[in-house]
Design a protein around this motif. Structure first.
Motif, mmCIF file in Angstrom:
data_model
loop_
_atom_site.group_PDB
_atom_site.id
_atom_site.type_symbol
_atom_site.label_atom_id
_atom_site.label_comp_id
_atom_site.label_asym_id
_atom_site.label_seq_id
_atom_site.Cartn_x
_atom_site.Cartn_y
_atom_site.Cartn_z
ATOM 1 N N ALA A 19 0.930 -1.090 -0.008
ATOM 2 C CA ALA A 19 0.010 0.064 -0.107
ATOM 3 C C ALA A 19 0.886 1.144 -0.075
ATOM 4 O O ALA A 19 0.734 2.100 -0.590
ATOM 5 N N VAL A 20 1.903 1.242 0.733
ATOM 6 C CA VAL A 20 2.822 2.383 0.837
ATOM 7 C C VAL A 20 3.482 2.626 -0.425
ATOM 8 O O VAL A 20 3.663 3.782 -1.144
ATOM 9 N N ALA A 21 4.004 1.508 -1.156
ATOM 10 C CA ALA A 21 4.666 1.483 -2.620
ATOM 11 C C ALA A 21 3.475 2.223 -3.475
ATOM 12 O O ALA A 21 4.120 3.202 -4.201
ATOM 13 N N ALA A 50 11.396 -3.197 2.471
ATOM 14 C CA ALA A 50 10.299 -4.037 1.993
ATOM 15 C C ALA A 50 9.373 -3.033 1.138
ATOM 16 O O ALA A 50 8.823 -3.489 0.052
ATOM 17 N N VAL A 51 9.190 -1.764 1.573
ATOM 18 C CA VAL A 51 8.292 -0.695 0.744
ATOM 19 C C VAL A 51 9.176 -0.488 -0.593
ATOM 20 O O VAL A 51 8.562 -0.680 -1.689
ATOM 21 N N LEU A 52 10.326 -0.280 -0.456
ATOM 22 C CA LEU A 52 11.312 0.166 -1.681
ATOM 23 C C LEU A 52 11.119 -1.250 -2.777
ATOM 24 O O LEU A 52 10.999 -1.092 -3.882
ATOM 25 N N LEU A 201 5.847 7.558 8.172
ATOM 26 C CA LEU A 201 6.349 6.884 9.183
ATOM 27 C C LEU A 201 5.638 5.599 8.898
ATOM 28 O O LEU A 201 4.463 5.374 8.986
ATOM 29 N N VAL A 202 6.561 4.458 8.750
ATOM 30 C CA VAL A 202 6.236 2.981 8.213
ATOM 31 C C VAL A 202 6.525 2.001 9.470
ATOM 32 O O VAL A 202 7.862 1.971 9.765
ATOM 33 N N MET A 203 5.520 1.463 10.015
ATOM 34 C CA MET A 203 6.021 0.585 11.291
ATOM 35 C C MET A 203 5.079 -0.680 11.112
ATOM 36 O O MET A 203 3.847 -0.594 10.878
#
Length: 256
Positions: A19-21, A50-52, A201-203
């Motif tokens: 989702a962030v990607a 992991a987002v990258l 901020l990704v947590m």
């Protein structure tokens, strides 16, 4: 500075990264439609990496004009260039080596074998920031800044109880006694972080529930540095269900 903070909750770590990607690709295309270039600050840590990787694996990333993006880092472990501990190496493996970036716009912190003196390494990155800044400014206009949050509430390499979190004059600091190894690090300071238009901020994980809850409850930045993470336009906490355990319901936005 905006007080608009949103918490977007996703079922698990994989759906969070995806989702962030997807949101990053959509937003960076919009930013590049409106501006000649974009400045993005990357973060270390397994979730942000992991987002990258999810960005790399998305077919939509082919629509991004990667050569118009300058990449920076919020912090770095002060170790040798080839060390697996380095955030820039993780980012390269996950994304940057797989898309057509302009290498002149990939701004990694100096490694310990490139500039052995950590104070000189901090000054070097500060100079690099200033060289890319608008006239009269000390750093660029950051469009998106990714941050991770540690179980102790630290962001970048600004740790609770250490003097770095209250530094207001310098843009980059050496960290000599990180409680999380390796002990030597380089970090942007809080005023630079707070200058970003958007802080993401990704947590993920239950160990992030307490620092997230405290940050949203208004804890002091000396005790919970993540409480000071506020972007100029928007601050979004992208979290999984486990990390959201202590977030008040009224702060959780629909995850669309």
């Amino acid at each position: 500075m905006t007080t608009d903070r949103r918490v977007l909750v996703h079922p698990d770590r994989d759906s969070l990264a995806g989702a962030v990607a997807a949101r990053f690709i959509t937003k960076i295309i919009d930013i590049l439609d409106e501006n000649d270039e974009a400045h993005v600050v990357l973060s270390g840590g397994s979730v942000n990496t992991a987002v990258l990787a999810a960005i790399r694996n998305s077919p939509a990333q082919n629509n991004v004009d990667w050569k118009r993006i300058s990449f920076w880092w919020g912090d770095e472990r002060f170790v040798e260039a080839g060390s697996a501990d380095r955030n820039d190496g993780q980012a390269r493996e996950a994304l940057l080596d797989h898309v057509p970036v302009d290498e002149a716009k990939v701004h990694a912190f100096a490694s310990s074998d490139e500039i052995p003196d950590i104070d000189e390494a901090a000054a070097s990155y500060a100079s690099e920031l200033e060289a890319a800044a608008p006239d009269g400014e000390r750093y660029p206009r950051f469009d998106i800044m990714f941050l991770g949050v540690g179980p102790d509430g630290h962001i970048a390499s600004l740790f609770p109880g250490l003097p770095g979190i209250t530094e207001t004059e310098k843009t980059v600091i050496p960290v000599l006694n990180s409680p999380k190894p390796p002990p030597l690090r380089l970090s942007l300071t809080l005023p630079v972080i707070q200058s970003a238009d958007r802080i993401w901020l990704v947590m993920a994980g239950s160990d992030k529930a307490s620092p997230l809850g405290l940050a949203l409850a208004g804890a002091s930045i000396e005790e919970v540095p993540a409480a000071g993470a506020e972007g100029r336009k928007r601050t979004v906490f992208f979290v999984d269900q486990d990390a959201a355990a202590e977030v008040p319901e009224n702060l959780i936005a629909p995850s669309y």
